[in-house]
Write a protein that holds these residues in place. Sequence first.
Motif, short mmCIF file in Angstrom:
data_model
loop_
_atom_site.label_atom_id
_atom_site.label_comp_id
_atom_site.label_asym_id
_atom_site.label_seq_id
_atom_site.Cartn_x
_atom_site.Cartn_y
_atom_site.Cartn_z
N ALA A 241 1.07 -1.20 0.05
CA ALA A 241 -0.02 0.00 -0.02
C ALA A 241 1.02 1.23 -0.01
O ALA A 241 1.95 1.24 0.58
CB ALA A 241 -0.87 -0.08 1.05
N TYR B 120 0.34 5.75 -0.23
CA TYR B 120 -0.58 6.79 0.17
C TYR B 120 0.15 8.10 -0.20
O TYR B 120 1.18 8.38 -0.01
CB TYR B 120 -0.75 6.90 1.87
N TYR C 262 -4.84 6.90 -2.18
CA TYR C 262 -4.02 6.07 -1.72
C TYR C 262 -4.26 4.56 -2.79
O TYR C 262 -5.04 4.52 -3.61
CB TYR C 262 -4.58 5.55 -0.51
N GLN D 76 -3.74 0.15 -2.56
CA GLN D 76 -3.67 -0.99 -1.90
C GLN D 76 -2.93 -2.10 -2.67
O GLN D 76 -2.21 -2.94 -2.04
CB GLN D 76 -4.80 -1.52 -1.36
N SER E 80 2.71 1.10 3.45
CA SER E 80 2.34 0.28 4.44
C SER E 80 2.37 -1.12 4.18
O SER E 80 2.05 -1.42 2.78
CB SER E 80 1.09 0.71 5.27
N ALA F 190 0.08 -3.41 4.88
CA ALA F 190 -1.38 -3.38 4.38
C ALA F 190 -1.92 -4.89 3.92
O ALA F 190 -2.39 -4.76 2.83
CB ALA F 190 -1.53 -2.34 3.26
N SER G 116 -5.96 -5.00 7.80
CA SER G 116 -5.11 -4.93 8.88
C SER G 116 -5.01 -3.56 9.34
O SER G 116 -5.76 -2.54 9.08
CB SER G 116 -3.62 -5.11 8.36
N ARG G 117 -4.22 -3.33 10.59
CA ARG G 117 -4.06 -2.01 11.19
C ARG G 117 -2.69 -1.75 11.47
O ARG G 117 -2.45 -1.29 12.49
CB ARG G 117 -4.97 -2.36 12.52
N TYR G 118 -1.97 -1.66 10.45
CA TYR G 118 -0.62 -1.53 10.70
C TYR G 118 -0.26 0.07 10.19
O TYR G 118 -0.89 0.60 9.84
CB TYR G 118 0.32 -2.29 9.25
N GLU G 119 0.87 0.18 10.94
CA GLU G 119 1.52 1.53 10.71
C GLU G 119 2.02 1.93 9.45
O GLU G 119 2.22 1.17 8.24
CB GLU G 119 2.84 1.89 11.64
N GLN G 120 2.00 3.29 8.95
CA GLN G 120 2.37 3.77 7.65
C GLN G 120 3.72 4.51 8.06
O GLN G 120 4.01 5.00 9.02
CB GLN G 120 1.52 4.72 7.14
N TYR G 121 4.63 4.16 7.03
CA TYR G 121 5.96 4.92 6.98
C TYR G 121 6.10 6.04 5.65
O TYR G 121 5.65 5.87 4.85
CB TYR G 121 7.01 3.73 6.62
N PHE G 122 6.72 7.07 6.46
CA PHE G 122 6.59 8.20 5.43
C PHE G 122 7.87 8.60 4.95
O PHE G 122 9.17 8.28 5.32
CB PHE G 122 6.20 9.58 6.28
N GLY G 123 7.61 9.08 3.69
CA GLY G 123 8.95 9.82 3.26
C GLY G 123 9.35 11.01 3.80
O GLY G 123 8.60 11.67 4.35
#
Lengths: 115, 111
Positions: A31, A33, A48, A50, A94, A96, A100-107
């Motif tokens: 995923a 975003y 977004y 998936q 993520s 994803a 699921s309920r996972y965290e997202q990682y950002f640039g």
Amino acid sequence: DGGITQSPKYLFRKEGQNVTLSCEQNLNHDAMYWYRQDPGQGLRLIYYSQIVNDFQKGDIAEGYSVSREKKESFPLTVTSAQKNPTAFYLCASSIAPRGSRYEQYFGPGTRLTVT
Amino acid sequence: GDSVTQMEGPVTLSEEAFLTINCTYTATGYPSLFWYVQYPGEGLQLLLKATKADDKGSNKGFEATYRKETTSFHLEKGSVQVSDSAVYFCALSSAGNMLTFGGGTRLMVKP
């Protein structure tokens, strides 16, 4: 090192021009975003995706477009139809699995200024 | 729908002071909860997380406990440093893997 890269860090454009912001990840995440952040504000979701070749509109998709032809890449085009394009743009990814309920990682973000 | 409410800033503290940033949420089901930190001009970094009730997330001296009974996830640190000055975002993830963010709280730590 695994991570998310966004380029360029700063981008300047004239009003009426389309501009494409790059986002690449090597985390093997399904995923991805795009968010917009205005000064002193929180984050608003633009688009977004998936899975490859599929994407959905977020809360503020008008004036933006995306593509997801490769798992690693999720470019965002800010079109001339976007009324107030000047902002800080953040890409995230993520793992994803569905439901699921996972965290997202950002640039690191791209600051776009349109004059 | 889901929502996250966090205290408005800025929060201004002296170095070595105790920090609390309040966060409450509304969600269906059993969300995961997160704190992110954003330094000036940068993206968001995941600070800590908790995935079920009574879990405590911790990292770099920060901690937060998932309180289902009060629908809260307050961020705390016993002794802040100038380098902790940043904007802190509380967020939740419910089914569908979407994040709902709070509005952010700016922390300023003075020497």
